[in-house]
Design an enzyme around this catalytic site. Structure first.
Site, PDB file in Angstrom:
ATOM      1  N   GLU A  99       0.994  -1.254   0.011  1.00 25.91           N
ATOM      2  CA  GLU A  99      -0.011   0.073  -0.063  1.00 25.91           C
ATOM      3  C   GLU A  99       0.932   1.256   0.005  1.00 25.91           C
ATOM      4  OE1 GLU A  99      -2.326   1.115  -0.702  1.00 25.91           O
ATOM      5  OE2 GLU A  99      -4.332   0.460   0.217  1.00 25.91           O
ATOM      6  N   ASP A 100       0.090   2.321  -0.692  1.00 21.55           N
ATOM      7  CA  ASP A 100       0.921   3.619  -0.570  1.00 21.55           C
ATOM      8  C   ASP A 100       0.630   4.254   0.662  1.00 21.55           C
ATOM      9  OD1 ASP A 100      -1.457   3.740  -1.824  1.00 21.55           O
ATOM     10  OD2 ASP A 100      -1.419   5.361  -2.542  1.00 21.55           O
ATOM     11  N   ASP A 103      -4.667   5.224   5.806  1.00 19.84           N
ATOM     12  CA  ASP A 103      -5.515   6.557   6.256  1.00 19.84           C
ATOM     13  C   ASP A 103      -6.440   5.904   7.235  1.00 19.84           C
ATOM     14  OD1 ASP A 103      -6.984   8.768   6.382  1.00 19.84           O
ATOM     15  OD2 ASP A 103      -6.270   9.449   4.420  1.00 19.84           O
ATOM     16  N   PHE A 152      -3.262  16.600   3.428  1.00 15.62           N
ATOM     17  CA  PHE A 152      -3.446  15.833   2.215  1.00 15.62           C
ATOM     18  C   PHE A 152      -2.167  15.667   1.380  1.00 15.62           C
ATOM     19  CE2 PHE A 152      -5.359  14.655  -1.727  1.00 15.62           C
ATOM     20  CZ  PHE A 152      -6.435  14.056  -1.547  1.00 15.62           C
ATOM     21  N   ARG A 165       0.033  12.045  -9.269  1.00 18.05           N
ATOM     22  CA  ARG A 165       0.647  10.766  -9.132  1.00 18.05           C
ATOM     23  C   ARG A 165       1.949  10.849  -9.444  1.00 18.05           C
ATOM     24  NH1 ARG A 165      -3.690   7.315  -7.328  1.00 18.05           N
ATOM     25  NH2 ARG A 165      -5.527   7.627  -8.761  1.00 18.05           N
TER      26      ARG A 165
HETATM   27  C1  PRP Z   1      -6.007   5.306  -1.085  1.00 13.67           C
HETATM   28  C2  PRP Z   1      -4.784   4.397  -0.809  1.00 13.67           C
HETATM   29  C3  PRP Z   1      -5.102   3.422   0.048  1.00 13.67           C
HETATM   30  C4  PRP Z   1      -6.331   3.973   0.486  1.00 13.67           C
HETATM   31  C5  PRP Z   1      -6.154   4.374   1.962  1.00 13.67           C
HETATM   32  O1  PRP Z   1      -6.560   4.828  -2.473  1.00 13.67           O
HETATM   33  O2  PRP Z   1      -3.969   3.938  -2.127  1.00 13.67           O
HETATM   34  O3  PRP Z   1      -5.661   2.295  -0.878  1.00 13.67           O
HETATM   35  O4  PRP Z   1      -6.731   5.378  -0.149  1.00 13.67           O
HETATM   36  O5  PRP Z   1      -7.625   4.794   2.545  1.00 13.67           O
HETATM   37  P1  PRP Z   1      -8.122   4.410   3.550  1.00 13.67           P
HETATM   38  O6  PRP Z   1      -7.064   3.736   4.658  1.00 13.67           O
HETATM   39  O7  PRP Z   1      -8.785   5.583   4.322  1.00 13.67           O
HETATM   40  O8  PRP Z   1      -8.940   3.531   3.203  1.00 13.67           O
HETATM   41  P2  PRP Z   1      -7.749   5.446  -2.974  1.00 13.67           P
HETATM   42  O9  PRP Z   1      -9.098   5.024  -2.744  1.00 13.67           O
HETATM   43  O10 PRP Z   1      -7.410   7.049  -2.837  1.00 13.67           O
HETATM   44  O11 PRP Z   1      -7.537   5.260  -4.614  1.00 13.67           O
HETATM   45  P3  PRP Z   1      -6.140   5.220  -5.539  1.00 13.67           P
HETATM   46  O12 PRP Z   1      -5.102   4.245  -5.049  1.00 13.67           O
HETATM   47  O13 PRP Z   1      -6.811   4.557  -6.974  1.00 13.67           O
HETATM   48  O14 PRP Z   1      -6.152   6.768  -5.633  1.00 13.67           O
END
Ligand code: PRP
Length: 177
Positions: A99-100, A103, A152, A165
């Site tokens: 995961e990146d 949150d 953010f 990105r």
């Molecule tokens: C982001 C990130 C995680 C997730 C974390 O993805 O890559 O998968 O949010 O958030 P959380 O802990 O609140 O669930 P996002 O849904 O923004 O999609 P993306 O990776 O396509 O940008």
């Protein structure tokens, strides 16, 4: 018109590169003699995954999964579903989620439950960044790069409405007034 967001570097690409190397060394230790299945969560993890695996000098398999979290920007509904699933079998595999960012933890929490039901031999989580101040559900991160503040973030895979990105650094956005 509205105000233009201003970008400030939180984590430089040099700091990120050092963290990726450190994480790769830890992961190498944890998977000696194994053939793990690394599952990147699209889209955000693709840059991190690409850099990380080039520091892993042992056999591994790369997979991606795409989850939808209903809601853009910072607000989450908590409802998550699989939009693009896995092609590889998970049963009996040593699975490492990439995961990146963690949150609220809702995405990762969902994915951990989803994968656990498929009976992997082991299931761990590697996250480049962790924002614990926003957590809504407990998540254990086995391999972590950085703990980040409640700002953010964009860059190095992270987006704002699909933009930024491609930034090499992880930046935070501040509205100019
Ligand atoms: C982001 C990130 C995680 C997730 C974390 O993805 O890559 O998968 O949010 O958030 P959380 O802990 O609140 O669930 P996002 O849904 O923004 O999609 P993306 O990776 O396509 O940008």
């Amino acid at each position: 018109m509205g105000s233009q967001p201003e970008l400030h570097i939180l984590l430089s690409h040099e700091q990120i590169e050092a963290a990726v190397k450190k994480l790769a060394a830890e992961i190498r230790q944890g998977y000696q003699g194994k053939y793990p299945l690394l599952i990147g969560v699209l889209k955000g993890s693709f840059v991190f995954m690409a850099d990380l695996i080039r520091h892993l000098d042992f056999p591994l398999e790369v997979e991606f999964i795409r989850l939808s979290s209903y809601g853009r920007g910072r607000e989450r509904s908590g409802k998550i579903k699989v939009v693009q699933g896995l092609r590889s079998k998970v049963r009996g595999r040593d699975v490492l989620i990439i995961e990146d960012i963690v949150d609220t933890g809702l995405t990762t929490g969902f994915l951990l439950d989803y994968l656990r039901q498929k009976k992997p031999a082991s299931l761990r989580l590697c996250a480049l960044t962790d924002k614990p101040s926003r957590r809504q559900t407990a998540v254990i991160i086995d391999y972590l790069g950085f703990t980040v503040p409640d700002k953010f973030l964009v860059g190095y895979g992270l987006d704002l409405d699909e933009k930024f990105r491609n930034l090499p650094d992880i930046c935070f956005l501040e509205e100019e007034s």
